[in-house]
Design a protein around this motif. Structure first.
Motif, mmCIF file in Angstrom:
data_model
loop_
_atom_site.group_PDB
_atom_site.id
_atom_site.type_symbol
_atom_site.label_atom_id
_atom_site.label_comp_id
_atom_site.label_asym_id
_atom_site.label_seq_id
_atom_site.Cartn_x
_atom_site.Cartn_y
_atom_site.Cartn_z
ATOM 1 N N ARG A 74 2.866 1.708 -3.219
ATOM 2 C CA ARG A 74 1.897 1.962 -4.570
ATOM 3 C C ARG A 74 1.092 3.437 -4.440
ATOM 4 N N GLY A 75 0.769 3.616 -2.872
ATOM 5 C CA GLY A 75 -0.068 4.835 -2.476
ATOM 6 C C GLY A 75 -1.663 4.494 -2.968
ATOM 7 N N GLU A 76 -1.878 3.375 -2.979
ATOM 8 C CA GLU A 76 -3.053 2.823 -3.334
ATOM 9 C C GLU A 76 -3.612 1.423 -2.564
ATOM 10 N N THR B 30 1.749 8.559 4.959
ATOM 11 C CA THR B 30 1.838 8.377 3.608
ATOM 12 C C THR B 30 0.482 8.234 2.863
ATOM 13 N N TYR C 52 0.892 -1.083 -0.052
ATOM 14 C CA TYR C 52 -0.142 -0.038 0.121
ATOM 15 C C TYR C 52 1.028 1.266 -0.196
ATOM 16 N N LEU C 53 1.714 1.337 0.850
ATOM 17 C CA LEU C 53 2.787 2.365 0.931
ATOM 18 C C LEU C 53 3.555 2.699 -0.269
ATOM 19 N N VAL D 64 -2.527 7.290 0.985
ATOM 20 C CA VAL D 64 -2.931 5.968 0.419
ATOM 21 C C VAL D 64 -4.468 6.134 0.030
ATOM 22 N N ALA E 94 -7.808 2.742 3.635
ATOM 23 C CA ALA E 94 -6.852 3.563 3.159
ATOM 24 C C ALA E 94 -6.511 4.921 3.934
ATOM 25 N N HIS F 273 -3.214 6.140 5.878
ATOM 26 C CA HIS F 273 -2.504 7.440 5.610
ATOM 27 C C HIS F 273 -2.382 8.155 7.010
#
Length: 316
Positions: A157-159, A217, A154-155, A219, A208, A212
């Motif tokens: 890819r940011g998603e 970060t 997740y971190l 997400v 998500a 965050h």
């Protein structure tokens, strides 16, 4: 003296249940951990627990391993497609050896669920109803770890990618489920009762946001139509049949199959289940400490999520 047995004793949930029995004062030699590979439960043997070889698929081994066991926690087999046969072996062995009570880890909302894993749990519950052993079913929701184990992906890819829409998930940690299982296993509650167990519900967009907030970060959740999600999983190297199966798990979430308003888990635990924020915080701290936040480039995020999903109602 009551002797407690736990199937899948070397797995994640089974091992936690064994340790919870010890933490609650059960003498180690009065606990039997059944394991396909006993060497994987060496840590339990070192504590004085009886570790006995018992493959779910081997009725004779199950019967030998259950000798002298009074109460049995039947942790669901991890092999999708073979669970009914595996569980039938354990139940038959329990009948033969005089087990007085079975507590089975089933699936949340199993009676009406569209989840592709639900059928094997419904069939197992039917076998239990026909058996000559009193039983209780623990209809567990999704493991929070199915998601927190993917923090690195997740971190990076940011998603978070899926096809669950706004469907909510009443997940809880394995530790919460293990504690609940041991409480019920230790009680003389009504037989044939089904507990619907799950924590406070969250959608993947909320997950998500929590990631965050905990990590700092950004997400976001990216929801895909089922067909596009299947294609994304295939592009990550997954076979078509498996990709469709995994996508169907998310579709069942969209249908509400893994959400419950039941407060059974909190009532059994005598406390609120672990919050999503606390679970994410614990996972983030543990992953950072062990340098496990960066996923291997050979393991695409979609494949990691798929592996977690596939073991959700088993115990690897």
């Amino acid at each position: 003296m009551t002797v407690y047995g736990v199937t899948g004793g070397s797995g994640a949930l089974g091992r936690l249940a064994v340790r919870e029995l010890l933490a609650r004062g059960v003498v180690a030699h009065e606990v039997v951990a059944l394991a396909r590979t006993p060497s994987k439960a060496a840590d339990l043997s070192a504590l004085g627990v009886q570790v006995r070889a018992a493959d779910y698929g081997d009725l004779r081994a199950q019967t030998a391993a259950l000798a002298g066991v009074d109460r049995l926690l039947l942790v669901s087999s991890s092999e999708a497609g073979r669970r009914v046969a595996h569980h039938a072996n354990v139940i038959e062995a329990a009948e033969k050896t005089g087990v007085s009570r079975i507590v089975y880890t089933s699936m949340l909302n199993v009676d009406g669920s569209t989840n592709p894993l639900a059928g094997e749990h419904r069939d197992t519950e039917a076998i239990l109803r026909a058996a000559a052993v009193p039983f209780v079913t623990l209809r567990n929701g999704w493991y929070t770890e199915n998601y927190t184990d993917q923090l690195g992906s997740y971190l990076e890819r940011g998603e978070i990618v899926g096809a669950a829409g706004t469907g909510a998930i009443s997940a809880a940690t394995r530790q919460d489920y293990a504690e609940a299982a041991v409480v019920i296993l230790s009680q003389d509650s009504d037989s044939a009762r089904a507990y619907e167990l799950g924590g406070p519900a969250f959608a993947l967009a909320e997950l998500a946001q929590v990631v965050h907030e905990v990590t700092g970060t950004p997400v976001a959740y990216r929801d895909l139509p089922t067909g596009e999600y299947v294609a994304a999983l295939q592009s990550a190297g997954m076979g078509e049949d498996t990709a469709r199966f995994v996508a169907a798990l998310d579709t069942s979430i969209a249908h509400g199959d893994l959400q419950t308003d039941s407060q059974d888990l909190a009532h059994v635990l005598g406390r609120p289940p672990t919050s999503l924020a606390d679970a994410v915080q614990d996972a983030y701290a543990g992953a950072a400490e062990n340098d496990r936040l960066a996923p291997s480039s050979s393991r695409p995020a979609e494949s990691s999520v798929a592996r977690a999903a596939l073991r959700s109602f088993g115990d690897l």
